[in-house]
Design a protein around this motif. Structure first.
Motif, PDB file in Angstrom:
ATOM      1  N   TYR A   9       0.832  -1.200   0.000  1.00  0.00           N
ATOM      2  CA  TYR A   9       0.000   0.000   0.000  1.00  0.00           C
ATOM      3  C   TYR A   9       0.873   1.259   0.000  1.00  0.00           C
ATOM      4  O   TYR A   9       1.803   1.385   0.789  1.00  0.00           O
ATOM      5  CB  TYR A   9      -0.928  -0.003   1.214  1.00  0.00           C
ATOM      6  CG  TYR A   9      -1.816  -1.228   1.264  1.00  0.00           C
ATOM      7  CD1 TYR A   9      -2.922  -1.347   0.419  1.00  0.00           C
ATOM      8  CD2 TYR A   9      -1.529  -2.273   2.122  1.00  0.00           C
ATOM      9  CE1 TYR A   9      -3.722  -2.476   0.445  1.00  0.00           C
ATOM     10  CE2 TYR A   9      -2.327  -3.411   2.161  1.00  0.00           C
ATOM     11  CZ  TYR A   9      -3.421  -3.506   1.313  1.00  0.00           C
ATOM     12  OH  TYR A   9      -4.212  -4.624   1.338  1.00  0.00           O
ATOM     13  N   LYS A  10       0.561   2.181  -0.905  1.00  0.00           N
ATOM     14  CA  LYS A  10       1.303   3.421  -1.029  1.00  0.00           C
ATOM     15  C   LYS A  10       0.633   4.539  -0.217  1.00  0.00           C
ATOM     16  O   LYS A  10      -0.560   4.501   0.044  1.00  0.00           O
ATOM     17  CB  LYS A  10       1.388   3.866  -2.499  1.00  0.00           C
ATOM     18  CG  LYS A  10       2.483   3.199  -3.316  1.00  0.00           C
ATOM     19  CD  LYS A  10       2.206   1.745  -3.581  1.00  0.00           C
ATOM     20  CE  LYS A  10       3.293   1.102  -4.453  1.00  0.00           C
ATOM     21  NZ  LYS A  10       3.061  -0.344  -4.610  1.00  0.00           N
ATOM     22  N   THR A  11       1.411   5.562   0.105  1.00  0.00           N
ATOM     23  CA  THR A  11       0.880   6.738   0.774  1.00  0.00           C
ATOM     24  C   THR A  11       0.205   7.640  -0.259  1.00  0.00           C
ATOM     25  O   THR A  11       0.444   7.522  -1.471  1.00  0.00           O
ATOM     26  CB  THR A  11       1.989   7.526   1.464  1.00  0.00           C
ATOM     27  OG1 THR A  11       2.840   8.107   0.459  1.00  0.00           O
ATOM     28  CG2 THR A  11       2.824   6.628   2.387  1.00  0.00           C
ATOM     29  N   GLY A 180       1.352  -6.030  -8.669  1.00  0.00           N
ATOM     30  CA  GLY A 180       1.468  -4.715  -8.075  1.00  0.00           C
ATOM     31  C   GLY A 180       2.495  -3.892  -8.819  1.00  0.00           C
ATOM     32  O   GLY A 180       3.328  -4.423  -9.565  1.00  0.00           O
ATOM     33  N   ARG A 204      -7.872  -1.536  -0.456  1.00  0.00           N
ATOM     34  CA  ARG A 204      -8.022  -0.310   0.333  1.00  0.00           C
ATOM     35  C   ARG A 204      -7.092   0.757  -0.226  1.00  0.00           C
ATOM     36  O   ARG A 204      -6.224   0.462  -1.057  1.00  0.00           O
ATOM     37  CB  ARG A 204      -7.747  -0.566   1.807  1.00  0.00           C
ATOM     38  CG  ARG A 204      -6.347  -1.041   2.160  1.00  0.00           C
ATOM     39  CD  ARG A 204      -6.235  -1.182   3.681  1.00  0.00           C
ATOM     40  NE  ARG A 204      -4.963  -1.695   4.139  1.00  0.00           N
ATOM     41  CZ  ARG A 204      -3.855  -0.956   4.306  1.00  0.00           C
ATOM     42  NH1 ARG A 204      -3.864   0.345   4.007  1.00  0.00           N
ATOM     43  NH2 ARG A 204      -2.743  -1.511   4.762  1.00  0.00           N
ATOM     44  N   PRO A 205      -7.281   2.020   0.174  1.00  0.00           N
ATOM     45  CA  PRO A 205      -6.453   3.090  -0.379  1.00  0.00           C
ATOM     46  C   PRO A 205      -4.963   2.793  -0.266  1.00  0.00           C
ATOM     47  O   PRO A 205      -4.484   2.307   0.762  1.00  0.00           O
ATOM     48  CB  PRO A 205      -6.855   4.299   0.472  1.00  0.00           C
ATOM     49  CG  PRO A 205      -8.280   4.032   0.829  1.00  0.00           C
ATOM     50  CD  PRO A 205      -8.332   2.546   1.066  1.00  0.00           C
ATOM     51  N   GLY A 206      -4.261   3.089  -1.360  1.00  0.00           N
ATOM     52  CA  GLY A 206      -2.825   2.836  -1.432  1.00  0.00           C
ATOM     53  C   GLY A 206      -2.456   1.649  -2.295  1.00  0.00           C
ATOM     54  O   GLY A 206      -1.287   1.489  -2.660  1.00  0.00           O
ATOM     55  N   LEU A 207      -3.441   0.815  -2.645  1.00  0.00           N
ATOM     56  CA  LEU A 207      -3.170  -0.330  -3.508  1.00  0.00           C
ATOM     57  C   LEU A 207      -3.052   0.137  -4.957  1.00  0.00           C
ATOM     58  O   LEU A 207      -3.922   0.861  -5.455  1.00  0.00           O
ATOM     59  CB  LEU A 207      -4.296  -1.358  -3.384  1.00  0.00           C
ATOM     60  CG  LEU A 207      -4.133  -2.650  -4.196  1.00  0.00           C
ATOM     61  CD1 LEU A 207      -3.000  -3.497  -3.635  1.00  0.00           C
ATOM     62  CD2 LEU A 207      -5.438  -3.450  -4.193  1.00  0.00           C
ATOM     63  N   HIS A 249      -7.511   4.895  -4.137  1.00  0.00           N
ATOM     64  CA  HIS A 249      -7.213   5.962  -3.184  1.00  0.00           C
ATOM     65  C   HIS A 249      -8.476   6.301  -2.394  1.00  0.00           C
ATOM     66  O   HIS A 249      -9.528   5.676  -2.581  1.00  0.00           O
ATOM     67  CB  HIS A 249      -6.646   7.193  -3.905  1.00  0.00           C
ATOM     68  CG  HIS A 249      -7.563   7.811  -4.904  1.00  0.00           C
ATOM     69  ND1 HIS A 249      -8.284   8.946  -4.655  1.00  0.00           N
ATOM     70  CD2 HIS A 249      -7.879   7.434  -6.177  1.00  0.00           C
ATOM     71  CE1 HIS A 249      -9.003   9.268  -5.721  1.00  0.00           C
ATOM     72  NE2 HIS A 249      -8.774   8.359  -6.658  1.00  0.00           N
TER      73      HIS A 249
END
Length: 277
Positions: A9-11, A180, A204-207, A249
């Motif tokens: 997951y990314k910020t 990914g 979820r957000p960040g994927l 996001h």
């Protein structure tokens, strides 16, 4: 190709940095697809893609894969993926799948499209192959639409397979899957194009994932050719390959490798992408 194993997951700041390499990848594919015609070599197409990416301040990320020296993969007819560009001259009726990626400031985009060249002498062949390309692209958008509502990643593969089954008898390649994407072009998690047991990671957000169905007119069985890169169908049937990189996001999803974030492809499916803020 091996997968890097960071957190998947990314910020929010990292997601914003992934937009430019996605757009640059789309620009390179636009230029390549505009140049595809009978008489052009796959090596010439490679040069077109490299020129666009470097002019846009990026690096061809395929060149960062150990042992690979080209900007694109150009897979023709029975070649599914990883076709090496060179002196092959495109012919009327060819199915040409172009896979391309750009890296900008250490972040990556990855996308693929399939084009079928016209051949007035073989209209039935062209129609069959264009339908293959169309159905494969449709299945990609079904997978992206599923991601917008999914709770777990493996819901994507079920949506892709369900659509392909609804359109006819097609082979879904299982030897190669999506992935990914982030600091590396290929990261965890794997993204299947077919139903699997287990739910996969939470959506979820960040994927950020690259969804890429590879579909054939015949058997889904593949073989790697003597160049140790090109993957072809065992039975010689034609193949198509479509791919987009998609970010999840807080506001929704955004297709980073589509100029409009995926709006045109998702509109018929009732999904509205939201730009990464």
């Amino acid at each position: 190709m091996s997968l890097r194993k960071p957190g998947i997951y990314k910020t929010p700041d990292e997601l914003r940095l992934m937009v430019r390499p996605g757009v640059l990848t789309a620009e390179a594919l636009d230029a390549v697809c505009a140049a595809i015609r009978p008489g052009v070599t796959t090596g010439e197409l490679d040069a077109v893609a490299e020129g666009v990416i470097r002019a846009g301040g990026g690096v061809p990320n395929f060149m960062l894969v150990p042992g690979y020296r080209h900007t694109i993969c150009a897979s023709v007819n029975d070649e599914v993926v990883h076709g090496i560009p060179g002196d092959r001259v495109l012919q009327p009726g060819d199915v040409v799948s172009i896979d391309c990626g750009a890296q900008v400031e250490g972040w990556n985009g990855d996308s693929a499209r399939t084009v079928v060249l016209d051949d007035p002498e073989r209209p039935e062949l062209v129609a069959e192959r264009r339908l293959l390309a169309e159905v494969t692209e449709e299945s990609l958008w079904r997978g992206i639409a599923a991601l917008a509502e999914a709770r777990h990643l493996n819901e994507i593969g079920a949506a892709v397979e369900e659509h392909l089954e609804s359109r006819g008898e097609y082979g879904i390649v299982e030897d190669y899957v999506g992935h990914g994407i982030g600091r590396s072009m290929h990261e965890d998690p794997p993204v299947y194009n077919y139903r699997v047991s287990g739910r996969g990671p939470a959506v979820r957000p960040g994927l950020v994932v690259a969804i890429e169905p590879m579909v054939t007119l015949g058997s889904a069985d593949t073989v790697t050719l003597d160049d140790d890169w090109t993957v072809a169908t065992v039975d010689g049937s034609a193949a198509a390959h479509w791919e987009h990189s998609v970010a999840v996001h807080a506001g929704g999803i955004w297709v980073t490798t589509a100029h409009d974030g995926g709006a045109a492809g998702l509109a018929p499916l009732g999904v509205r992408p939201v730009a990464i803020g």
